[in-house]
Design a protein around this motif. Structure first.
Motif, PDB file in Angstrom:
ATOM      1  N   ILE A  33       0.863  -1.185   0.000  1.00 60.34           N
ATOM      2  CA  ILE A  33       0.000   0.000   0.000  1.00 60.34           C
ATOM      3  C   ILE A  33       0.898   1.233   0.000  1.00 60.34           C
ATOM      4  N   PRO A  34       0.423   2.376  -0.609  1.00 53.94           N
ATOM      5  CA  PRO A  34       1.228   3.613  -0.632  1.00 53.94           C
ATOM      6  C   PRO A  34       1.047   4.405   0.682  1.00 53.94           C
ATOM      7  N   VAL A  35       2.153   4.555   1.445  1.00 56.40           N
ATOM      8  CA  VAL A  35       2.113   5.237   2.751  1.00 56.40           C
ATOM      9  C   VAL A  35       2.931   6.521   2.657  1.00 56.40           C
ATOM     10  N   LYS A  36       2.406   7.575   3.305  1.00 56.17           N
ATOM     11  CA  LYS A  36       3.145   8.837   3.341  1.00 56.17           C
ATOM     12  C   LYS A  36       4.448   8.641   4.110  1.00 56.17           C
ATOM     13  N   GLN A  37       5.477   9.378   3.697  1.00 57.22           N
ATOM     14  CA  GLN A  37       6.819   9.236   4.266  1.00 57.22           C
ATOM     15  C   GLN A  37       6.826   9.412   5.772  1.00 57.22           C
ATOM     16  N   GLU A  38       6.065  10.381   6.238  1.00 59.62           N
ATOM     17  CA  GLU A  38       6.121  10.703   7.666  1.00 59.62           C
ATOM     18  C   GLU A  38       5.412   9.661   8.532  1.00 59.62           C
ATOM     19  N   TYR A  39       4.608   8.761   7.916  1.00 56.25           N
ATOM     20  CA  TYR A  39       3.880   7.748   8.705  1.00 56.25           C
ATOM     21  C   TYR A  39       4.408   6.334   8.415  1.00 56.25           C
ATOM     22  N   ARG A  40       5.664   6.224   8.053  1.00 56.91           N
ATOM     23  CA  ARG A  40       6.207   4.922   7.669  1.00 56.91           C
ATOM     24  C   ARG A  40       6.201   3.917   8.806  1.00 56.91           C
ATOM     25  N   GLY A  41       6.199   4.366  10.065  1.00 54.94           N
ATOM     26  CA  GLY A  41       6.245   3.438  11.188  1.00 54.94           C
ATOM     27  C   GLY A  41       4.888   2.997  11.671  1.00 54.94           C
ATOM     28  N   VAL A  42       3.802   3.551  11.109  1.00 52.95           N
ATOM     29  CA  VAL A  42       2.466   3.227  11.611  1.00 52.95           C
ATOM     30  C   VAL A  42       2.106   1.767  11.344  1.00 52.95           C
ATOM     31  N   PHE A  43       2.453   1.238  10.134  1.00 53.78           N
ATOM     32  CA  PHE A  43       2.000  -0.102   9.739  1.00 53.78           C
ATOM     33  C   PHE A  43       3.047  -1.190   9.944  1.00 53.78           C
ATOM     34  N   GLY A  44       4.300  -0.774  10.200  1.00 54.97           N
ATOM     35  CA  GLY A  44       5.346  -1.789  10.315  1.00 54.97           C
ATOM     36  C   GLY A  44       5.559  -2.476   8.972  1.00 54.97           C
ATOM     37  N   GLY A  45       6.118  -3.623   9.005  1.00 59.51           N
ATOM     38  CA  GLY A  45       6.286  -4.381   7.777  1.00 59.51           C
ATOM     39  C   GLY A  45       7.536  -4.003   7.009  1.00 59.51           C
ATOM     40  N   VAL A  46       7.513  -4.249   5.656  1.00 61.31           N
ATOM     41  CA  VAL A  46       8.699  -4.099   4.805  1.00 61.31           C
ATOM     42  C   VAL A  46       8.432  -3.050   3.733  1.00 61.31           C
ATOM     43  N   VAL A  47       9.447  -2.133   3.564  1.00 64.26           N
ATOM     44  CA  VAL A  47       9.365  -1.140   2.492  1.00 64.26           C
ATOM     45  C   VAL A  47       9.961  -1.769   1.225  1.00 64.26           C
ATOM     46  N   HIS A  48       9.183  -1.779   0.126  1.00 70.67           N
ATOM     47  CA  HIS A  48       9.633  -2.383  -1.139  1.00 70.67           C
ATOM     48  C   HIS A  48      10.013  -1.354  -2.199  1.00 70.67           C
ATOM     49  N   ASP A  49       9.492  -0.122  -2.068  1.00 70.11           N
ATOM     50  CA  ASP A  49       9.786   0.873  -3.106  1.00 70.11           C
ATOM     51  C   ASP A  49       9.347   2.237  -2.588  1.00 70.11           C
ATOM     52  N   GLN A  50       9.763   3.311  -3.294  1.00 72.81           N
ATOM     53  CA  GLN A  50       9.291   4.656  -2.976  1.00 72.81           C
ATOM     54  C   GLN A  50       9.066   5.420  -4.266  1.00 72.81           C
ATOM     55  N   SER A  51       8.287   6.493  -4.172  1.00 73.26           N
ATOM     56  CA  SER A  51       8.000   7.311  -5.342  1.00 73.26           C
ATOM     57  C   SER A  51       9.234   8.113  -5.731  1.00 73.26           C
ATOM     58  N   SER A  52       9.213   8.709  -6.912  1.00 72.47           N
ATOM     59  CA  SER A  52      10.359   9.481  -7.392  1.00 72.47           C
ATOM     60  C   SER A  52      10.620  10.695  -6.517  1.00 72.47           C
ATOM     61  N   SER A  53       9.573  11.222  -5.909  1.00 74.23           N
ATOM     62  CA  SER A  53       9.755  12.402  -5.040  1.00 74.23           C
ATOM     63  C   SER A  53      10.190  12.002  -3.636  1.00 74.23           C
ATOM     64  N   GLY A  54      10.042  10.739  -3.271  1.00 74.67           N
ATOM     65  CA  GLY A  54      10.395  10.277  -1.938  1.00 74.67           C
ATOM     66  C   GLY A  54       9.321  10.516  -0.900  1.00 74.67           C
ATOM     67  N   GLN A  55       8.184  11.094  -1.305  1.00 75.06           N
ATOM     68  CA  GLN A  55       7.118  11.412  -0.360  1.00 75.06           C
ATOM     69  C   GLN A  55       6.222  10.210  -0.069  1.00 75.06           C
ATOM     70  N   THR A  56       6.284   9.170  -0.927  1.00 72.28           N
ATOM     71  CA  THR A  56       5.424   7.989  -0.760  1.00 72.28           C
ATOM     72  C   THR A  56       6.289   6.741  -0.711  1.00 72.28           C
ATOM     73  N   LEU A  57       6.001   5.895   0.291  1.00 71.74           N
ATOM     74  CA  LEU A  57       6.680   4.614   0.412  1.00 71.74           C
ATOM     75  C   LEU A  57       5.669   3.490   0.153  1.00 71.74           C
ATOM     76  N   PHE A  58       6.128   2.471  -0.565  1.00 71.82           N
ATOM     77  CA  PHE A  58       5.250   1.320  -0.837  1.00 71.82           C
ATOM     78  C   PHE A  58       5.611   0.221   0.161  1.00 71.82           C
ATOM     79  N   ILE A  59       4.722   0.082   1.146  1.00 73.20           N
ATOM     80  CA  ILE A  59       5.009  -0.760   2.307  1.00 73.20           C
ATOM     81  C   ILE A  59       4.118  -2.004   2.280  1.00 73.20           C
ATOM     82  N   GLU A  60       4.715  -3.128   2.607  1.00 70.96           N
ATOM     83  CA  GLU A  60       3.994  -4.380   2.808  1.00 70.96           C
ATOM     84  C   GLU A  60       3.710  -4.498   4.307  1.00 70.96           C
TER      85      GLU A  60
END
Length: 787
Positions: free
Chosen positions: A198-225
């Motif tokens: 799911i696409p998570v905002k950079q500042e809330y990366r710790g809310v869901f835990g799990g594994v980061v697989h990718d990020q957007s070109s701007s770095g503002q969105t992380l794709f977290i499992e």
């Protein structure tokens, strides 16, 4: 055949026009390898295939051949033990399925009794592998994807994958649709590295835990499992690996199943390619309105209304081109831009196309020869590098031709002897033509030299020709005129363009007298040709009318024959009904006589009662209209009566003896104990009654009381059964007094028709027999006439 002629006459461009109709790789190979042949049997086979393909195109719209790739590399790989992928197996599967479709297609044509010269020969070479084809079809779809039906294990794995994917999506949907939506850049579920994220905002990366697989070109969105689906994604990945392994196993298994049938599959692909090539030739022929020529064994070439295939067919002018029968050399003279060169190329190219088995652009009844070589010197081939002038380049080619030419060669010379002094050039041209004539070669040459016009008249097997020029429009018509040499139109053109008459007259006086006479002779020939052409067209008109009338008479004869048979059948039916009615009436009369015999104990019927009953029976006979029947009138008139003759009294059905004539056309007759005066019309001479001879008579009763029809249908019956039925039928028809009958045997292979023909030749009661008219079955039925 030399490759230079193929280039000079643009044979490859014709092949390119045919290539647009090819759909298989093997068909393209067959077309690319196509070159003219000089083997009569090979050319005959090729032309027969083209004719068959045109017939299929006309009857069924063509042979059903789909697009097929080249499978030779795939067969080579499995031969060395490699495995094919899904797309490659799908291509092989298409070859096998096409093979089965073609077998069914030709079986249907055979059942319809459609005959071909060569197509069934190719169809017999197709080897159907239904089990292998069915296995490939159920395991691999047309796009090369391995289907769920490929194996039970694969079906189970894919069901597990679908369930795992559904579980993961449901879990992630609950996350993105709940109160956590504010932590997401977008409320969607996507895939990164084959795992659901799911696409998570950079500042809330710790809310869901799990594994980061990718990020957007701007770095503002992380794709977290999210950690809730990590284990589920792991199970999904395991299922996907199992699917891949099972697919690899299935592909290896299918590839191994192809190994024993490599040769059969490759040959099927080759035969399909041949059918594709035949299809392309037929489509090209239909598009260009081309025909398949016949082959003349003596190399008499007759191309009727020939057209060049590379010229716009709406603009090209058709010409009748002939060579070989009445003349072996044609000398075409006349000015430039009249179409002389195109005529040369048309003859050469159509002949090459025919020897390559292609349809040619000409009218029906055209015929071609078979030449071992075709030579051409067309165009300017001067070379700056080799310091060759136009004349030198032409002469180099001519020298090479003269060295190789023979009696089975066709030679095409454009502007023979050009590029040098006119007198020397003309002399060389005449000498070259004489040398070719001595070798019995077939030659068509164009030239400007007037000396060659005289040559065309004086040499045996040589004829002049020219391209027609319309002086009124000052333009060529591009029509070839055989037998008429070309002439200069300079005086006529100059006059129409306004040059003073005095100058033109002075030029005519200056001009050599022989040349002037020659031009006048040519003009006279042209006038005569036009008159002959007009008469020819008129004759053609009358011939067409006669042909139309003949066709109408044939149709009328067929209609008359059908109507006659109908009327005869109707008359027989009415006659049978009259006989039945007469039988019923006679039975009533006989019954009345018996009643009278039994009534009141009476044991004997009185004579006048018997005569009365006989009169009633005679009354059943229908009177003939003698005044309308001249034959019966003559027969009646020929009857003579005299005293003492035994006669039959037709009105009573009794025999009597003439006593004496009474009045006009009346006689006194002794009938038993009665003497009666009767009109002569009721009396017929009767032969004396012979003494009865006692003998044993076997009463034969017909086993079949049904009337015999005048037509026997044998279609679909075996040979022996059909001949036995013909034997019985002819006996029955003869007993029924039929003058003729019709036997329907169909066309088929011709075996049954031949057997019936041989049987009829030896039948003692058959007077003659012949095939039925075209509108009653043609050679599929035979009309038999009895003696």
């Amino acid at each position: 055949m030399n490759k230079k002629i193929l280039s000079v006459l643009a044979f490859d461009q014709v092949k390119q026009n045919i290539a647009q109709y090819i759909v298989t790789a093997q068909g393209k190979e067959a077309l690319e390898k196509l070159v003219p042949s000089s083997d009569a049997s090979v050319i005959t086979a090729w032309l027969s295939e083209t004719q068959d393909a045109l017939k299929v195109h006309r009857l069924r719209g063509g042979i059903p051949v789909p697009k097929i790739e080249n499978i030779r590399p795939q067969m080579k790989r499995i031969e060395i033990g490699a495995d094919l992928n899904g797309i490659e197996l799908a291509q092989v599967a298409r070859v096998l399925s096409t093979t089965q479709e073609l077998k069914r297609f030709f079986d249907d044509l055979s059942d319809s009794e459609i005959e071909f010269a060569r197509l069934y020969h190719w169809e017999e070479q197709l080897i159907s592998l239904p089990a292998l084809s069915r296995r490939l079809k159920e395991a691999i779809d047309e796009d090369g994807r391995v289907t769920d039906d490929a194996s039970p294990a694969l079906r189970g794995i894919r069901q597990s994958i679908r369930r795992s994917e559904q579980t993961i999506r449901e879990t992630l949907d609950n996350i993105v649709r709940g109160g956590n939506a504010k932590y997401l850049s977008d409320t969607i579920v996507t895939i990164r590295n084959d795992r659901y994220v799911i696409p998570v905002k950079q500042e809330y990366r710790g809310v869901f835990g799990g594994v980061v697989h990718d990020q957007s070109s701007s770095g503002q969105t992380l794709f977290i499992e999210p950690k809730q689906v990590v284990e589920q994604n792991n199970r999904l990945r395991q299922h996907q690996i199992a699917e891949r392994d099972e697919i690899t196993r299935i592909l290896a298994e299918l590839s191994a199943e192809l190994v024993p049938y490599q040769k059969e599959i490759l040959h099927n692909a080759y035969v399909i390619g041949q059918f594709d090539f035949m299809n392309a030739k037929a489509r090209f022929g239909k598009e260009m309105k081309a025909i398949v020529p016949t082959i003349d064994s003596e190399n008499h070439v007759v191309f009727k209304q020939a057209r060049h295939p590379l010229i716009d067919q709406e603009k090209v002018v058709p010409n009748d081109i002939q060579i070989g029968q009445d003349y072996q050399a044609v000398v075409i003279t006349g000015p430039n831009t009249g179409g002389k060169t195109i005529t040369l190329k048309t003859l050469g190219l159509l002949q090459i196309m025919g020897q390559a088995g292609l349809p040619i652009l000409a009218e029906e009844d055209s015929q071609m020869g078979i030449f071992t070589e075709i030579f051409a010197d067309i165009g300017d081939e001067q070379s700056i590098e080799q310091s060759l002038s136009t004349f030198s380049s032409h002469m180099t080619t001519i020298v090479d031709v003269l060295d190789k030419v023979d009696s089975h060669s066709l030679v095409l010379f454009d502007e023979l002897g050009a590029g040098t002094d006119p007198q020397e050039g003309a002399a060389l041209a005449i000498a070259i033509l004489d040398d070719l004539g001595a070798k019995s070669a077939y030659v068509m040459a164009t030239t400007h030299y007037p000396e060659l016009k005289v040559y065309g008249y004086n040499r045996a097997n040589t004829i002049n020709a020219s391209m027609e020029f319309d002086v009124d429009t000052l333009s060529p018509t591009y029509r070839l005129l055989i037998g008429v040499p070309g002439r200069s139109n300079a005086f006529e053109i100059s006059k129409r363009l306004g040059l003073p008459t005095g100058i033109i007259d002075q030029a005519k006086q200056i001009m050599d007298g022989e040349s002037q006479d020659l031009n006048e002779m040519i003009a006279d020939l042209e006038n005569r040709r036009k008159m002959t052409e007009t008469e020819y067209l008129e004759i053609r008109h009358y011939v067409k009318e006669a042909q139309d009338l003949h066709k109408e008479l044939q149709n009328a004869y067929g209609y008359f024959f059908e109507e006659r048979e109908k009327e005869l059948a109707k008359a027989r039916k009415e006659a049978n009904q009259i006989v039945e009615d007469a039988k019923e009436e006679s039975e009533k009369i006989i019954a009345d006589i018996r009643k009278m015999q039994l009534a009141g104990g009476q044991t004997k019927v009185k004579e006048h009662e018997l005569i009365d009953a006989r009169t009633k029976l005679s009354g059943l006979q229908q009177e003939e209209q003698l005044q309308k029947n001249k034959v019966l009138q003559k027969a009646k008139a020929a009857k003579t009566l005299k005293t003492g003759d035994e006669v039959l009294v037709t009105s009573y059905g009794q025999r009597g003896v003439l006593l004496k004539p009474v009045g006009k056309d009346q006689w006194q007759v002794q009938i038993g104990i009665l003497k009666m005066t009767l009109p002569a019309a009721d009396l017929q001479p009767a032969a004396p009654v012979k003494e009865p001879v006692q003998r044993v008579v076997n009463t034969v009763r017909s086993a079949d009381s049904n009337p015999v029809i005048n037509q026997l249908d044998l279609r679909g019956k075996r040979y022996e059964e059909a001949l036995a039925e013909v034997d019985q039928y002819l006996d029955a028809a003869i007993l029924s007094n039929y003058p003729q009958v019709t036997i329907v045997h169909g066309k088929g292979t011709g075996a049954l028709r031949q057997g019936i023909t041989e049987y009829l030749k030896n039948h003692r009661s058959v007077k003659s027999f012949e095939f039925a008219p075209s509108n009653q079955g043609g050679n599929g039925a035979t009309i038999v006439k009895f003696k």
